[in-house]
Design a protein around this motif. Structure first.
Motif, short mmCIF file in Angstrom:
data_model
loop_
_atom_site.label_atom_id
_atom_site.label_comp_id
_atom_site.label_asym_id
_atom_site.label_seq_id
_atom_site.Cartn_x
_atom_site.Cartn_y
_atom_site.Cartn_z
N VAL A 55 -41.20 8.61 28.69
CA VAL A 55 -39.98 8.49 27.88
C VAL A 55 -40.22 8.99 26.46
O VAL A 55 -39.46 9.79 25.91
N GLY A 74 -32.35 0.57 18.46
CA GLY A 74 -33.54 1.34 18.80
C GLY A 74 -34.83 0.64 18.40
O GLY A 74 -35.88 0.88 19.02
N VAL A 82 -38.62 12.57 25.01
CA VAL A 82 -37.63 12.51 23.92
C VAL A 82 -38.16 13.19 22.67
O VAL A 82 -37.43 13.94 22.00
N THR A 136 -29.91 6.14 19.77
CA THR A 136 -30.78 4.98 19.97
C THR A 136 -32.06 5.37 20.68
O THR A 136 -33.17 4.97 20.26
N ILE A 137 -31.95 6.16 21.73
CA ILE A 137 -33.14 6.60 22.47
C ILE A 137 -34.05 7.44 21.58
O ILE A 137 -35.28 7.28 21.57
N LEU A 174 -36.24 -1.66 21.13
CA LEU A 174 -36.65 -0.78 22.22
C LEU A 174 -37.95 -0.05 21.88
O LEU A 174 -38.81 0.17 22.74
#
Length: 370
Positions: free
Chosen positions: A202, A177, A206, A243-244, A180
């Motif tokens: 995004v 993560g 999230v 991870t996101i 990213l």
């Protein structure tokens, strides 16, 4: 005369040091009426709570023996319960005869973390070592490599549990993560509208929902949208969701560091003729990431503790495995010991991260850097 005077100087210096320390403590804790009142209240609270806690946890505790002996004593903690369930809390339902594999995985992970603590080893070779170690750690846990048995029988992920799963989800989720998050933070500050609004969408989507929702979506809803015949292991779906989620939160931390840099840093990098990638990699990101170390570690600690939420989809992490051990009919009735042990384990891990971040922040500070 000089020989007679020399031995007398050491006791005098020590006495002066003790007087200085005592004077400093007196000024710090009793220097004002308010400080004296607060100190006396704290001492009274410690006087009331420390003796019973120490008596239960240490002096009257049972470190060995059986559950029946602990119940007969009716006093003190039964740490024999932790001794009995320790390896179950570490490995979960992993087959007993194959536990050398997760044990090796944890040992390898500890070695890699130890190597990563030394800044002199930070290089591309360390990244390659982590990639190779990660692949080896997965093969140790699974036992196969693309269906080929390497370390014996394949162990499905539904049998993984305990501390190994906590390490797997937290470490690999944060490790994947983090890059990213940097991309999302850079994208959010991009001058290209499509890239910028995609990253904004995004991050905000999230961050707008709790982690429980994302885990539930990954575990239950995602398989419904996969093509027919295609399946993704449940643990890896959870890993993807984690991870996101970690990337979205860390992205805002990194963006704060990017905004905290003065315009002069960007202009200085541009004046050197660096392109965008070189400017970010060599000038901007190192400073932005260093500025946000406390916030990053704060996010790391929060996300590490959130791994306990995977229990909602039937994955047993360290805490859930320890709670499951309480269901053993032979060892029922010792929840305090289990929760205290879990709290100490999480505290040690989180405190270790906090102390290392403080040391890293101090080493990277321009005032202390040589």
């Amino acid at each position: 005369m000089a020989d007679l005077a020399a031995p007398m100087s050491a006791p005098r210096a020590a006495s002066a040091t003790w007087r200085s320390v005592a004077n400093g403590l007196r000024l710090r804790y009793f220097g004002t009426p308010l400080n004296a009142a607060i100190t006396l209240v704290c001492l009274y609270v410690l006087y009331k709570i420390l003796p019973p806690i120490l008596g239960w946890a240490m002096f009257d505790a049972h470190w060995t023996g059986t559950a029946a002996q602990c119940r007969e004593a009716r006093s003190g903690a039964c740490w024999a319960f932790i001794d009995e369930k320790f390896w179950f809390a570490v490995f979960g339902l992993y087959p007993y005869e194959l536990r050398w594999r997760p044990a090796t995985m944890l040992s390898l992970f500890t070695v890699m973390v130890g190597l990563s603590l030394f800044r002199r080893l930070w290089s591309k070779n360390l990244i390659y070592a982590w990639l190779a170690a990660s692949a080896l750690m997965f093969m140790l846990m699974d036992g196969t490599f693309f269906g080929i048995e390497i370390f014996g029988t394949q162990v499905p992920t539904r049998l993984w549990g305990g501390l190994t799963v906590t390490v797997f989800i937290a470490v690999f989720g944060l490790a994947t993560g983090y890059p990213l998050a940097i991309l999302l933070a850079l994208g959010r500050r991009s001058h290209m509208p499509v890239v910028k609004w995609f990253c904004v969408a995004v991050i905000e989507c999230v961050r707008g929902v709790p982690l429980v929702t994302i885990i539930f979506m990954a575990a239950i809803m995602l398989p419904l949208f996969l093509p027919s015949g295609m399946t993704i292991d449940r643990l890896f779906r959870i890993q993807f969701a984690y991870t996101i989620f970690s990337a979205a939160y860390l992205a805002e931390v990194v963006r704060g560091g990017l905004q905290g840099l003065g315009r002069g840093q960007y202009e200085a990098a541009e004046s050197l003729g660096l392109n965008y990638a070189q400017k970010m990699r060599l000038i901007v990101l190192p400073q932005a990431l260093k500025m946000t170390i406390p916030a990053q570690v704060n996010t790391f600690i929060g996300l590490f503790k959130d791994t306990t939420l995977v229990v909602i989809v039937g994955i047993f992490d360290f805490f859930t495995t320890l709670r499951a051990a309480l269901g053993d009919p032979n060892w029922m009735g010792f929840p305090n010991e289990a929760y205290v042990f879990a709290a100490l384990t999480y505290f040690i891990l989180c405190f270790g991260m906090s102390k290392y971040s403080q040391r890293l922040e101090r080493d990277l500070s321009p005032e202390t850097r040589r």
